[in-house]
Design a protein around this motif. Structure first.
Motif, PDB file in Angstrom:
ATOM      1  N   LEU A 286      22.692 -38.770  39.748  1.00 15.32           N
ATOM      2  CA  LEU A 286      23.544 -37.818  40.237  1.00 15.32           C
ATOM      3  C   LEU A 286      23.714 -38.045  41.675  1.00 15.32           C
ATOM      4  CD1 LEU A 286      25.331 -35.309  39.938  1.00 15.32           C
ATOM      5  CD2 LEU A 286      23.217 -34.094  39.687  1.00 15.32           C
ATOM      6  N   ILE A 287      22.703 -37.925  42.498  1.00 16.97           N
ATOM      7  CA  ILE A 287      22.826 -37.999  44.064  1.00 16.97           C
ATOM      8  C   ILE A 287      23.487 -38.996  44.393  1.00 16.97           C
ATOM      9  CG2 ILE A 287      21.498 -38.152  46.045  1.00 16.97           C
ATOM     10  CD1 ILE A 287      19.102 -36.814  44.542  1.00 16.97           C
ATOM     11  N   LEU A 288      23.658 -40.084  43.793  1.00 14.90           N
ATOM     12  CA  LEU A 288      24.486 -41.451  44.486  1.00 14.90           C
ATOM     13  C   LEU A 288      25.763 -41.177  44.073  1.00 14.90           C
ATOM     14  CD1 LEU A 288      22.254 -44.692  44.326  1.00 14.90           C
ATOM     15  CD2 LEU A 288      22.595 -43.156  46.263  1.00 14.90           C
ATOM     16  N   VAL A 289      26.094 -40.640  42.886  1.00 17.14           N
ATOM     17  CA  VAL A 289      27.528 -40.418  42.602  1.00 17.14           C
ATOM     18  C   VAL A 289      28.129 -39.586  43.407  1.00 17.14           C
ATOM     19  CG1 VAL A 289      29.021 -39.604  40.869  1.00 17.14           C
ATOM     20  CG2 VAL A 289      27.139 -40.995  39.977  1.00 17.14           C
ATOM     21  N   LEU A 290      27.486 -38.703  43.840  1.00 11.09           N
ATOM     22  CA  LEU A 290      28.018 -37.483  44.691  1.00 11.09           C
ATOM     23  C   LEU A 290      28.038 -38.239  46.154  1.00 11.09           C
ATOM     24  CD1 LEU A 290      26.024 -34.281  43.692  1.00 11.09           C
ATOM     25  CD2 LEU A 290      28.369 -34.778  43.121  1.00 11.09           C
ATOM     26  N   ALA A 291      27.021 -38.891  46.699  1.00  9.64           N
ATOM     27  CA  ALA A 291      27.220 -39.539  47.901  1.00  9.64           C
ATOM     28  C   ALA A 291      28.076 -40.522  48.051  1.00  9.64           C
ATOM     29  CB  ALA A 291      25.639 -40.257  48.095  1.00  9.64           C
ATOM     30  N   ASP A 292      28.486 -41.152  46.848  1.00  7.68           N
ATOM     31  CA  ASP A 292      29.696 -42.348  46.934  1.00  7.68           C
ATOM     32  C   ASP A 292      31.119 -41.406  47.026  1.00  7.68           C
ATOM     33  OD1 ASP A 292      30.376 -44.908  46.907  1.00  7.68           O
ATOM     34  OD2 ASP A 292      31.321 -44.469  44.854  1.00  7.68           O
ATOM     35  N   ILE A 293      31.094 -40.389  46.203  1.00  6.63           N
ATOM     36  CA  ILE A 293      32.269 -39.567  46.402  1.00  6.63           C
ATOM     37  C   ILE A 293      32.507 -38.905  47.792  1.00  6.63           C
ATOM     38  CG2 ILE A 293      33.362 -37.387  45.668  1.00  6.63           C
ATOM     39  CD1 ILE A 293      32.034 -37.517  43.116  1.00  6.63           C
ATOM     40  N   GLY A 294      31.499 -38.862  48.642  1.00  2.51           N
ATOM     41  CA  GLY A 294      31.666 -38.372  49.761  1.00  2.51           C
ATOM     42  C   GLY A 294      32.220 -39.667  50.751  1.00  2.51           C
ATOM     43  N   VAL A 295      31.438 -40.754  50.346  1.00  5.61           N
ATOM     44  CA  VAL A 295      32.014 -41.934  50.949  1.00  5.61           C
ATOM     45  C   VAL A 295      33.476 -42.103  51.079  1.00  5.61           C
ATOM     46  CG1 VAL A 295      31.868 -44.468  50.837  1.00  5.61           C
ATOM     47  CG2 VAL A 295      29.680 -43.000  51.027  1.00  5.61           C
ATOM     48  N   ARG A 296      33.929 -41.896  50.019  1.00  8.91           N
ATOM     49  CA  ARG A 296      35.399 -42.308  49.475  1.00  8.91           C
ATOM     50  C   ARG A 296      36.396 -41.261  50.218  1.00  8.91           C
ATOM     51  NH1 ARG A 296      36.898 -42.316  44.369  1.00  8.91           N
ATOM     52  NH2 ARG A 296      34.886 -41.462  43.463  1.00  8.91           N
ATOM     53  N   ILE A 297      36.069 -39.911  50.376  1.00  9.11           N
ATOM     54  CA  ILE A 297      36.729 -38.671  50.551  1.00  9.11           C
ATOM     55  C   ILE A 297      36.907 -38.495  51.983  1.00  9.11           C
ATOM     56  CG2 ILE A 297      37.118 -37.922  48.511  1.00  9.11           C
ATOM     57  CD1 ILE A 297      35.145 -35.855  49.416  1.00  9.11           C
ATOM     58  N   LEU A 298      35.511 -38.966  52.833  1.00  8.44           N
ATOM     59  CA  LEU A 298      35.665 -38.824  54.359  1.00  8.44           C
ATOM     60  C   LEU A 298      36.745 -39.412  55.085  1.00  8.44           C
ATOM     61  CD1 LEU A 298      31.577 -39.138  54.845  1.00  8.44           C
ATOM     62  CD2 LEU A 298      33.063 -36.938  54.965  1.00  8.44           C
ATOM     63  N   PRO A 299      37.245 -38.835  55.936  1.00  6.66           N
ATOM     64  CA  PRO A 299      38.341 -39.678  56.615  1.00  6.66           C
ATOM     65  C   PRO A 299      37.831 -40.320  57.921  1.00  6.66           C
ATOM     66  CG  PRO A 299      38.145 -37.198  57.334  1.00  6.66           C
ATOM     67  CD  PRO A 299      37.040 -37.227  56.366  1.00  6.66           C
ATOM     68  N   THR A 300      37.218 -41.293  57.418  1.00  7.01           N
ATOM     69  CA  THR A 300      36.945 -42.269  58.721  1.00  7.01           C
ATOM     70  C   THR A 300      37.576 -43.637  58.427  1.00  7.01           C
ATOM     71  OG1 THR A 300      35.212 -43.209  56.936  1.00  7.01           O
ATOM     72  CG2 THR A 300      34.591 -41.562  58.293  1.00  7.01           C
ATOM     73  N   VAL A 301      37.584 -44.210  59.612  1.00  6.08           N
ATOM     74  CA  VAL A 301      38.479 -45.451  59.856  1.00  6.08           C
ATOM     75  C   VAL A 301      37.962 -46.346  59.050  1.00  6.08           C
ATOM     76  CG1 VAL A 301      39.210 -47.234  61.392  1.00  6.08           C
ATOM     77  CG2 VAL A 301      39.042 -44.826  62.193  1.00  6.08           C
ATOM     78  N   ASN A 302      36.569 -46.724  59.004  1.00  2.83           N
ATOM     79  CA  ASN A 302      36.014 -47.782  58.147  1.00  2.83           C
ATOM     80  C   ASN A 302      35.115 -46.861  57.250  1.00  2.83           C
ATOM     81  OD1 ASN A 302      37.333 -50.073  59.399  1.00  2.83           O
ATOM     82  ND2 ASN A 302      35.560 -50.035  60.912  1.00  2.83           N
ATOM     83  N   GLU A 303      35.245 -47.335  55.786  1.00  5.08           N
ATOM     84  CA  GLU A 303      34.448 -46.478  54.850  1.00  5.08           C
ATOM     85  C   GLU A 303      32.941 -46.747  55.092  1.00  5.08           C
ATOM     86  OE1 GLU A 303      33.573 -47.457  50.484  1.00  5.08           O
ATOM     87  OE2 GLU A 303      35.416 -46.367  50.475  1.00  5.08           O
ATOM     88  N   LEU A 304      32.132 -45.659  55.099  1.00  6.38           N
ATOM     89  CA  LEU A 304      30.813 -45.676  55.438  1.00  6.38           C
ATOM     90  C   LEU A 304      30.177 -46.311  54.092  1.00  6.38           C
ATOM     91  CD1 LEU A 304      30.142 -42.115  56.555  1.00  6.38           C
ATOM     92  CD2 LEU A 304      30.512 -44.062  58.057  1.00  6.38           C
TER      93      LEU A 304
END
Length: 330
Positions: A286-304
């Motif tokens: 669950l933690i990694l799924v939520l973390a990966d959602i954060g990775v995808r929706i954060l407005p960064t130039v390059n995906e974290l």
């Protein structure tokens, strides 16, 4: 229903919601009705491609990776009776990463897309074999930990050497990306390759879970009630190694989740290592799924990278948990 009995169903429900949310959220959000229709094979072709070929396999890969690390961390903490134990402490993650970076260094990945995950799995199995042999020959848990630390240190040094000697900046970039951990662009084929190893490792750990409960009494007491300490060590190390190898083959090196999840779960299962295995796997997934959602929706130039975000979340959480334990004991 008591809180203990409700823990696993609650985590299953929360994990299912998180995976569904991962199908909804991304650089372009999709309405719930379109996602549901696409999940059942209907709707526009574009929606089905986004859900079935991009978002769903990525979410499941994140969950499977977390589950493997969570159950391995819980089992190793029970075996070694060390709250800092996790797959990385035995050198399995580092060895798997070393073999993966080795294949990148020599350009073997150009032969087949399967070379990289297969190399990672071979590295994990190599470390697991060494640790299993150490478990056979020694009765000391401390010695087992030291062997794992030695393997991890050697693998880390070898990876640093390979990066130092990288022939091109592109090769160096690929090595660093693998070591940082990510589930981006994962498909059901890659998930299907890693899943049997993760499931096999988890099955071994679940089959040997009763011995972990006995070890809470101490090794002498556990041996006195009939526990074969050598077999318990071998099975736990083997199961954790295989499951971790599958996770590294799927997502690269990701840390801290294997430490944090068992700590969070343990108070809800009366500090019983055997009862913490499945909830730890679910919570880590669950933690990694939520973390990966954060990775995808954060407005960064390059995906974290997922491994970076997991460490940013896991390290402070671990410090908070550790300080809470200290306060309780004081």
């Amino acid at each position: 229903m008591t809180p203990n009995r409700a823990l696993t169903p609650s985590l299953v429900f929360a994990s299912s919601l998180a995976v569904f949310a991962a199908c909804l959220l991304g650089s372009t959000q999709m309405p719930i009705d379109r996602v549901l229709i696409a999940l059942f094979g209907g709707g526009e072709m574009g929606d089905r491609i986004v859900v079935w070929q991009i978002r769903l396999p990525r979410a499941l890969a994140a969950f499977a990776t977390g589950a493997a690390l969570g159950i391995s961390g819980a089992a190793l903490q029970g075996l070694l009776r060390n709250p800092l134990a996790e797959p990385g402490v035995l050198g399995v993650s580092a060895s798997a990463s070393l073999f993966a970076t080795f294949s990148l260094y020599y350009g073997l990945v150009a032969l087949s897309p399967w070379v990289l995950p297969i190399a990672a799995m071979l590295g994990a199995l190599a470390a697991t074999t060494l640790i299993a042999l150490a478990a056979i020959k020694t009765r000391s848990v401390v010695t087992l930990i030291l062997v794992g630390v030695g393997i991890s240190a050697f693998a880390g040094a070898a990876m640093s050497l390979l990066m130092n000697l990288a022939p091109t900046p592109f090769t160096l970039s690929d090595m660093i990306n693998w070591m940082l951990g990510s589930v981006a662009n994962r498909s059901f084929r890659e998930l299907g390759f890693a899943a049997p190893f993760i499931l096999a490792g988890g099955a071994i750990l679940l089959a040997s879970r009763r011995g972990l409960s006995a070890l809470t009494l101490g090794e002498e007491a556990a041996s006195g009630i009939g526990l074969n300490l050598r077999n318990q060590r071998i099975l736990t190390v083997l199961g954790a190694g295989i499951a971790t190898g599958g996770s590294v083959a799927l997502a690269g090196a990701i840390g801290f989740v294997g430490i944090v999840a068992p700590h969070v779960v343990r108070p809800f299962v009366n500090h019983d290592p055997a009862r913490s295995l499945i909830p730890s796997a679910l919570l880590a997934g669950l933690i990694l799924v939520l973390a990966d959602i954060g990775v995808r929706i954060l407005p960064t130039v390059n995906e974290l990278k997922l491994g970076v975000v997991a460490a940013l979340i896991g390290a402070p959480a671990f410090v908070w948990i550790a300080m809470g334990r200290r306060a309780i004991h004081d």
